[in-house]
Scaffold this motif. Structure first.
Motif, PDB file in Angstrom:
ATOM      1  N   LEU A   1       0.823  -1.220   0.000  1.00  0.00           N
ATOM      2  CA  LEU A   1       0.000   0.000   0.000  1.00  0.00           C
ATOM      3  C   LEU A   1       0.855   1.266   0.000  1.00  0.00           C
ATOM      4  N   SER A   2       2.080   1.149   0.527  1.00  0.00           N
ATOM      5  CA  SER A   2       2.959   2.326   0.502  1.00  0.00           C
ATOM      6  C   SER A   2       3.398   2.648  -0.928  1.00  0.00           C
ATOM      7  N   LYS A   3       3.295   1.669  -1.808  1.00  0.00           N
ATOM      8  CA  LYS A   3       3.593   1.904  -3.222  1.00  0.00           C
ATOM      9  C   LYS A   3       2.321   2.255  -3.980  1.00  0.00           C
TER      10      LYS A   3
ATOM     11  N   ASN B   1      13.345   2.832 -12.429  1.00  0.00           N
ATOM     12  CA  ASN B   1      14.468   3.544 -11.818  1.00  0.00           C
ATOM     13  C   ASN B   1      14.093   4.167 -10.475  1.00  0.00           C
ATOM     14  N   GLY B   2      13.366   3.421  -9.671  1.00  0.00           N
ATOM     15  CA  GLY B   2      12.992   3.893  -8.336  1.00  0.00           C
ATOM     16  C   GLY B   2      11.724   4.720  -8.290  1.00  0.00           C
ATOM     17  N   ASN B   3      11.213   5.105  -9.445  1.00  0.00           N
ATOM     18  CA  ASN B   3       9.977   5.890  -9.479  1.00  0.00           C
ATOM     19  C   ASN B   3       8.763   4.968  -9.504  1.00  0.00           C
ATOM     20  N   ILE B   4       7.890   5.142  -8.542  1.00  0.00           N
ATOM     21  CA  ILE B   4       6.732   4.264  -8.400  1.00  0.00           C
ATOM     22  C   ILE B   4       5.546   4.844  -9.157  1.00  0.00           C
ATOM     23  N   LEU B   5       5.017   4.059 -10.077  1.00  0.00           N
ATOM     24  CA  LEU B   5       3.899   4.536 -10.900  1.00  0.00           C
ATOM     25  C   LEU B   5       2.737   3.566 -10.817  1.00  0.00           C
ATOM     26  N   ILE B   6       1.535   4.126 -10.742  1.00  0.00           N
ATOM     27  CA  ILE B   6       0.335   3.293 -10.570  1.00  0.00           C
ATOM     28  C   ILE B   6      -0.691   3.570 -11.668  1.00  0.00           C
ATOM     29  N   GLN B   7      -1.668   2.689 -11.739  1.00  0.00           N
ATOM     30  CA  GLN B   7      -2.820   2.775 -12.643  1.00  0.00           C
ATOM     31  C   GLN B   7      -2.425   2.420 -14.087  1.00  0.00           C
TER      32      GLN B   7
END
Lengths: 223, 223
Positions: free
Chosen positions: B54-56, B68-74
């Protein structure tokens, strides 16, 4: 950025005053200064299920945008289209990562929240619970509360919230959020647990593109 | 178009084998030749509700893409992101009107269909009908049937169907359609009334990017 020939651009938006998906597009058109005509579709009279309307929008949903005779459907697609044909003033950040974040926030509303609580679905859930023709308010509240819970967390987890949902510039995420906030109010959703969203809704309520396209200002509004 | 340094790009996809939204992204990554690692999240064990996940992804939904460490959703945002950072081979047409049409088709699935029949919603509808913990199959079938009815009409009204949903080139609309077709089969939806969709599903089933990312091929698949 030239505004010189804008009056020649022909846009017609099929809209219903209380449709939050229509409001997103009304606000985007206003924000971008795109002249347009609004044609109301009364969903309480099932006008969205007429053969004429279905021939434009086979989902029977609002809005539909007609641009120079080209019929376009689905508000997320319309937001992207308006951004592409009139990039300024922008409703998306300039960088791919920023755009992905804004689209991710917007999709929490335009995928996971709004379609699940649209009138057709609420009536279906009502019917399945033995109440034919009744919109299921309990289900609607749960859907919006669940969506706002995710949006609120995404604002803080992403750390991108500023004056607006993503930094200090208005984006499509804000237009989706505000219109959904209107639905939240209609359905009596308690927003106590969403301080970031409440602050955003307050800020956004002062935006001209939102105020001037508010459901209550629409030609088909019923007071 | 250079492939030279691709191995340095670091992508991690949080995926569940049967998640159709995950499949869209698996197929897009494969189509674009983007190397990536897949990290399975078992939704039957509620791993998507762990604090770590959930933190992501505060929605607790799949997929999540880390670049590269960037968290992307949807997934709709991810499809656009992949198209922007690796435009070729393309999953969207070159012109704004074509892109709007493809996004409109895709949104019939990724807005109006899939989110309304996701596991959380089906369980909620089940619970509201007095069957706690049971996914409501009757509701799921209605949702998918309704969505496919709109998609089928949009294909013929738009007149854009060719080998694929929009002409003769694979697009994001096809990836969304095919993954939804998998759900339709799981829920036993009768596809008799959808000849255009059935033909597309047959064609798409032969695409390498779809075959090679099929749920049954996944590391977390349960046979």
């Amino acid at each position: 950025m030239s505004e010189g020939k804008q009056e020649q651009i022909e846009f017609e938006l099929y809209s219903y005053w209380r449709s939050s998906a229509s409001w997103r597009i009304r606000a985007a058109l206003k924000f971008k200064g795109i002249n347009h005509k609004i044609t109301p579709i009364n969903i309480l009279k099932d006008e969205q299920r007429s053969n004429e309307y279905l021939s434009k929008n086979p989902s029977g949903f609002l809005p539909t945008l007609v641009h120079n005779g080209n019929i376009l459907i689905q508000s997320p697609a319309l937001l992207e289209y308006l951004e592409e044909i009139k990039p300024e003033p922008a409703l998306l950040p300039a960088d791919a990562l920023g755009r992905a974040r804004v689209r991710g926030l917007a999709a929490i509303i335009y995928c996971d929240t709004h379609p699940v609580q649209n009138l057709t679905v609420l009536k279906k859930v009502g019917a399945l619970r033995g109440k034919e023709g009744v919109t299921d308010t309990e289900f609607a509240r749960w859907v919006i509360w669940t969506g706002f819970t995710a949006y609120e967390k995404a604002l803080s987890v992403g750390g991108t919230v500023g004056k607006y949902s993503y930094g200090d510039t208005l984006t499509i995420a804000d237009l989706c959020l505000f219109a959904q906030g209107y639905n939240a109010e209609r359905f009596g959703v308690d927003l106590t647990d969403f301080p970031l969203i409440r602050k955003l809704l307050e800020t956004l309520s002062q935006e001209d593109c939102i105020k001037s396209t508010h459901p209550s200002t629409q030609i088909d509004a019923v007071q």
